[in-house]
Structures are given as C-alpha cells and as structure tokens.
Design a protein around this motif. Structure first.
Motif, PDB file in Angstrom:
ATOM      1  N   GLY A 145       0.456   0.682  -5.061  1.00 23.11           N
ATOM      2  CA  GLY A 145       0.222   0.374  -6.245  1.00 23.11           C
ATOM      3  C   GLY A 145      -0.496  -1.007  -6.691  1.00 23.11           C
ATOM      4  O   GLY A 145      -1.176  -1.281  -7.273  1.00 23.11           O
ATOM      5  N   VAL A 146      -0.305  -1.946  -5.481  1.00 24.57           N
ATOM      6  CA  VAL A 146      -0.997  -3.334  -5.410  1.00 24.57           C
ATOM      7  C   VAL A 146      -2.269  -3.012  -5.260  1.00 24.57           C
ATOM      8  O   VAL A 146      -3.193  -3.612  -6.090  1.00 24.57           O
ATOM      9  N   VAL A 147      -2.822  -2.017  -4.337  1.00 23.25           N
ATOM     10  CA  VAL A 147      -4.018  -1.861  -4.123  1.00 23.25           C
ATOM     11  C   VAL A 147      -4.953  -1.208  -5.226  1.00 23.25           C
ATOM     12  O   VAL A 147      -5.954  -1.663  -5.576  1.00 23.25           O
ATOM     13  N   ARG A 148      -3.878  -0.241  -6.033  1.00 22.60           N
ATOM     14  CA  ARG A 148      -4.757   0.276  -7.028  1.00 22.60           C
ATOM     15  C   ARG A 148      -4.902  -0.792  -8.247  1.00 22.60           C
ATOM     16  O   ARG A 148      -5.760  -0.677  -9.087  1.00 22.60           O
ATOM     17  N   ALA A 149      -3.798  -1.825  -8.490  1.00 25.49           N
ATOM     18  CA  ALA A 149      -4.214  -2.696  -9.524  1.00 25.49           C
ATOM     19  C   ALA A 149      -5.122  -3.718  -8.996  1.00 25.49           C
ATOM     20  O   ALA A 149      -5.739  -4.180 -10.116  1.00 25.49           O
ATOM     21  N   LEU A 160      -7.744   0.514   2.617  1.00 27.00           N
ATOM     22  CA  LEU A 160      -6.209   0.468   2.599  1.00 27.00           C
ATOM     23  C   LEU A 160      -5.543   1.545   2.222  1.00 27.00           C
ATOM     24  O   LEU A 160      -4.436   2.113   2.883  1.00 27.00           O
ATOM     25  N   HIS A 161      -6.079   2.342   1.311  1.00 31.47           N
ATOM     26  CA  HIS A 161      -5.435   3.600   0.830  1.00 31.47           C
ATOM     27  C   HIS A 161      -5.289   4.553   2.175  1.00 31.47           C
ATOM     28  O   HIS A 161      -4.112   5.284   2.238  1.00 31.47           O
ATOM     29  N   ALA A 162      -6.359   4.684   2.938  1.00 32.95           N
ATOM     30  CA  ALA A 162      -6.382   5.450   4.112  1.00 32.95           C
ATOM     31  C   ALA A 162      -5.164   5.117   5.045  1.00 32.95           C
ATOM     32  O   ALA A 162      -4.451   6.027   5.663  1.00 32.95           O
ATOM     33  N   ARG A 163      -5.141   3.630   5.266  1.00 32.61           N
ATOM     34  CA  ARG A 163      -4.113   3.125   6.072  1.00 32.61           C
ATOM     35  C   ARG A 163      -2.781   3.627   5.692  1.00 32.61           C
ATOM     36  O   ARG A 163      -1.639   3.939   6.318  1.00 32.61           O
ATOM     37  N   ILE A 164      -2.580   3.296   4.298  1.00 32.31           N
ATOM     38  CA  ILE A 164      -1.359   3.578   3.925  1.00 32.31           C
ATOM     39  C   ILE A 164      -0.717   5.015   3.989  1.00 32.31           C
ATOM     40  O   ILE A 164       0.293   5.456   4.395  1.00 32.31           O
ATOM     41  N   ALA A 165      -1.863   5.942   3.717  1.00 33.07           N
ATOM     42  CA  ALA A 165      -1.573   7.331   3.932  1.00 33.07           C
ATOM     43  C   ALA A 165      -1.391   7.738   5.443  1.00 33.07           C
ATOM     44  O   ALA A 165      -0.311   8.361   5.589  1.00 33.07           O
ATOM     45  N   GLY A 166      -1.943   7.349   6.351  1.00 31.64           N
ATOM     46  CA  GLY A 166      -1.694   7.195   7.680  1.00 31.64           C
ATOM     47  C   GLY A 166      -0.506   6.848   8.206  1.00 31.64           C
ATOM     48  O   GLY A 166       0.403   7.335   9.020  1.00 31.64           O
ATOM     49  N   ARG A 202      -9.267 -12.597  -6.279  1.00 33.28           N
ATOM     50  CA  ARG A 202      -8.082 -12.105  -6.460  1.00 33.28           C
ATOM     51  C   ARG A 202      -7.799 -10.927  -5.744  1.00 33.28           C
ATOM     52  O   ARG A 202      -6.835 -10.730  -5.050  1.00 33.28           O
ATOM     53  N   ARG A 203      -9.159 -10.177  -5.822  1.00 35.43           N
ATOM     54  CA  ARG A 203      -8.800  -8.731  -5.195  1.00 35.43           C
ATOM     55  C   ARG A 203      -8.900  -8.857  -3.541  1.00 35.43           C
ATOM     56  O   ARG A 203      -7.839  -8.177  -3.024  1.00 35.43           O
ATOM     57  N   ARG A 204      -9.505  -9.791  -3.263  1.00 38.06           N
ATOM     58  CA  ARG A 204      -9.661 -10.000  -1.765  1.00 38.06           C
ATOM     59  C   ARG A 204      -8.428 -10.448  -1.332  1.00 38.06           C
ATOM     60  O   ARG A 204      -7.812 -10.128  -0.194  1.00 38.06           O
ATOM     61  N   ALA A 205      -7.769 -11.562  -2.102  1.00 40.43           N
ATOM     62  CA  ALA A 205      -6.440 -12.038  -1.685  1.00 40.43           C
ATOM     63  C   ALA A 205      -5.283 -11.050  -1.725  1.00 40.43           C
ATOM     64  O   ALA A 205      -4.551 -10.913  -0.573  1.00 40.43           O
ATOM     65  N   ALA A 206      -5.407 -10.183  -2.450  1.00 42.80           N
ATOM     66  CA  ALA A 206      -4.486  -9.020  -2.653  1.00 42.80           C
ATOM     67  C   ALA A 206      -4.544  -8.213  -1.601  1.00 42.80           C
ATOM     68  O   ALA A 206      -3.595  -7.730  -0.653  1.00 42.80           O
ATOM     69  N   HIS A 207      -5.884  -7.828  -1.289  1.00 44.31           N
ATOM     70  CA  HIS A 207      -6.042  -6.749  -0.253  1.00 44.31           C
ATOM     71  C   HIS A 207      -5.762  -7.446   1.240  1.00 44.31           C
ATOM     72  O   HIS A 207      -5.068  -6.675   2.208  1.00 44.31           O
ATOM     73  N   ARG A 208      -5.906  -8.907   1.403  1.00 40.31           N
ATOM     74  CA  ARG A 208      -5.580  -9.371   2.494  1.00 40.31           C
ATOM     75  C   ARG A 208      -3.860  -9.522   2.722  1.00 40.31           C
ATOM     76  O   ARG A 208      -3.401  -9.176   3.823  1.00 40.31           O
ATOM     77  N   ALA A 209      -3.253  -9.757   1.632  1.00 39.48           N
ATOM     78  CA  ALA A 209      -1.811  -9.657   1.478  1.00 39.48           C
ATOM     79  C   ALA A 209      -1.228  -8.289   2.021  1.00 39.48           C
ATOM     80  O   ALA A 209      -0.418  -7.947   2.771  1.00 39.48           O
ATOM     81  N   LEU A 223       0.758  -4.155   5.738  1.00 33.82           N
ATOM     82  CA  LEU A 223       0.537  -3.050   6.628  1.00 33.82           C
ATOM     83  C   LEU A 223       0.736  -3.319   8.124  1.00 33.82           C
ATOM     84  O   LEU A 223       1.134  -2.519   8.878  1.00 33.82           O
ATOM     85  N   GLY A 224      -0.007  -4.258   8.556  1.00 33.35           N
ATOM     86  CA  GLY A 224       0.147  -4.828   9.886  1.00 33.35           C
ATOM     87  C   GLY A 224       1.661  -5.075  10.379  1.00 33.35           C
ATOM     88  O   GLY A 224       2.096  -4.362  11.410  1.00 33.35           O
ATOM     89  N   ARG A 225       2.444  -5.555   9.600  1.00 34.80           N
ATOM     90  CA  ARG A 225       3.886  -5.653  10.126  1.00 34.80           C
ATOM     91  C   ARG A 225       4.502  -4.262  10.329  1.00 34.80           C
ATOM     92  O   ARG A 225       5.251  -3.948  11.015  1.00 34.80           O
ATOM     93  N   ILE A 226       4.339  -3.374   9.158  1.00 39.80           N
ATOM     94  CA  ILE A 226       5.079  -1.970   9.275  1.00 39.80           C
ATOM     95  C   ILE A 226       4.383  -1.251  10.450  1.00 39.80           C
ATOM     96  O   ILE A 226       5.231  -0.605  11.139  1.00 39.80           O
ATOM     97  N   GLU A 227       3.007  -1.269  10.725  1.00 39.66           N
ATOM     98  CA  GLU A 227       2.528  -0.649  11.822  1.00 39.66           C
ATOM     99  C   GLU A 227       3.099  -1.204  12.982  1.00 39.66           C
ATOM    100  O   GLU A 227       3.354  -0.305  14.055  1.00 39.66           O
TER     101      GLU A 227
END
Length: 150
Positions: A111-115, A68-74, A123-130, A135-139
C-alpha cells in the motif's frame, strides 16, 4: 534555385513518395512488424530479468515502484514456502505467527508503494528507501528461518 531544393515539398515530389510507398510498403510492412515484435519481446525479457520475475508476470509490476512490488510478491511466495516446509515440525506455531505478521506487513508495504506513486519525487524516493529497508529486514528474517543465514 532549382525546383525541390532545400527540402521543399512539391506536389510532384509528394506524388513520387506516395507511389514508392504503395509499391514498397506492402513488401516492407511484415518485416517492420516482425522487428517491432522482436524488439518488444526483448524489452519484456530485459524488464523481467531486472525485476527478477518470469516474463509472464512482468505486466503485473508497473510504475516507479515495480521493483518493490516484485520483491513484495517474491517475499510473499517465500513466506508460503516457509510455512509449507515447516508444517508438522516443532516450532510450527512460531513460524505460523511470523508468516502471518509478515504477510500483514507486506500488505502494508504494498500500500505504501502504491501511495508513493502519486507523491512528489523526493517523498517517493524516501518512501521507497523506507520500504526497501523494511523488506531487507523481512528477507533477512526469512533467510534465517530457512537456515541460510545465522
């Protein structure tokens, strides 16, 4: 029962192993070091391919949210490219506002991914799905503005 049977370590056996290691060790050590370096390099290339980044950048993306961090940077890089390609053209203000709001959103998502790294697994998986959905919408919006999607 004979001496040394059944895996017993005796002083004589230990001396033999140490003697062989002294002779064989210096000969084998460079090959082992080279094999370890090659394995590490291969693993880094594998991770880079999986994350979709250059091998030099793999170390920037660690943890369970590395992809997810790599996608955000891209996406942040794509926003810069969009802004550069549309500067001086009509509709530049709408592009500039989209880029600015998307940058802010990407910062929040990062920040969400880091948290989420410190959250329980569910909860982590749910946050990552969100984050993945956002990111899909932004892309999708980015691709539409680049003219790739309708």
């Amino acid at each position: 029962m004979r001496k040394g049977e059944h895996g017993r370590v005796t002083p004589g056996n230990a001396k033999k192993v140490v003697g062989v290691t002294r002779i064989v060790g210096p000969v084998v050590a460079p090959y082992l070091a080279r094999a370890a370096a090659t394995a590490r390099e291969g693993y880094e290339r594998f991770r880079a391919r999986r994350l979709g980044v250059a091998v030099e950048d793999v170390s920037r993306f660690t943890g369970r949210g590395a992809a997810l961090h790599a996608r955000i940077a891209g996406d942040a890089t794509a926003l810069e490219n969009l802004l550069a390609s549309r500067s001086g053209n009509e509709g530049e203000e709408s592009v500039r506002s989209f880029v600015e709001s998307s940058r802010q959103r990407l910062d929040e998502l990062s920040g969400v991914v880091r948290a989420a790294e410190r959250m329980p697994a569910a909860r982590r998986r749910a946050a990552h799905r969100a984050v993945d959905g956002e990111l899909g919408r932004i892309e999708d919006d980015l691709l539409r503005r680049f003219g790739v999607r309708a």
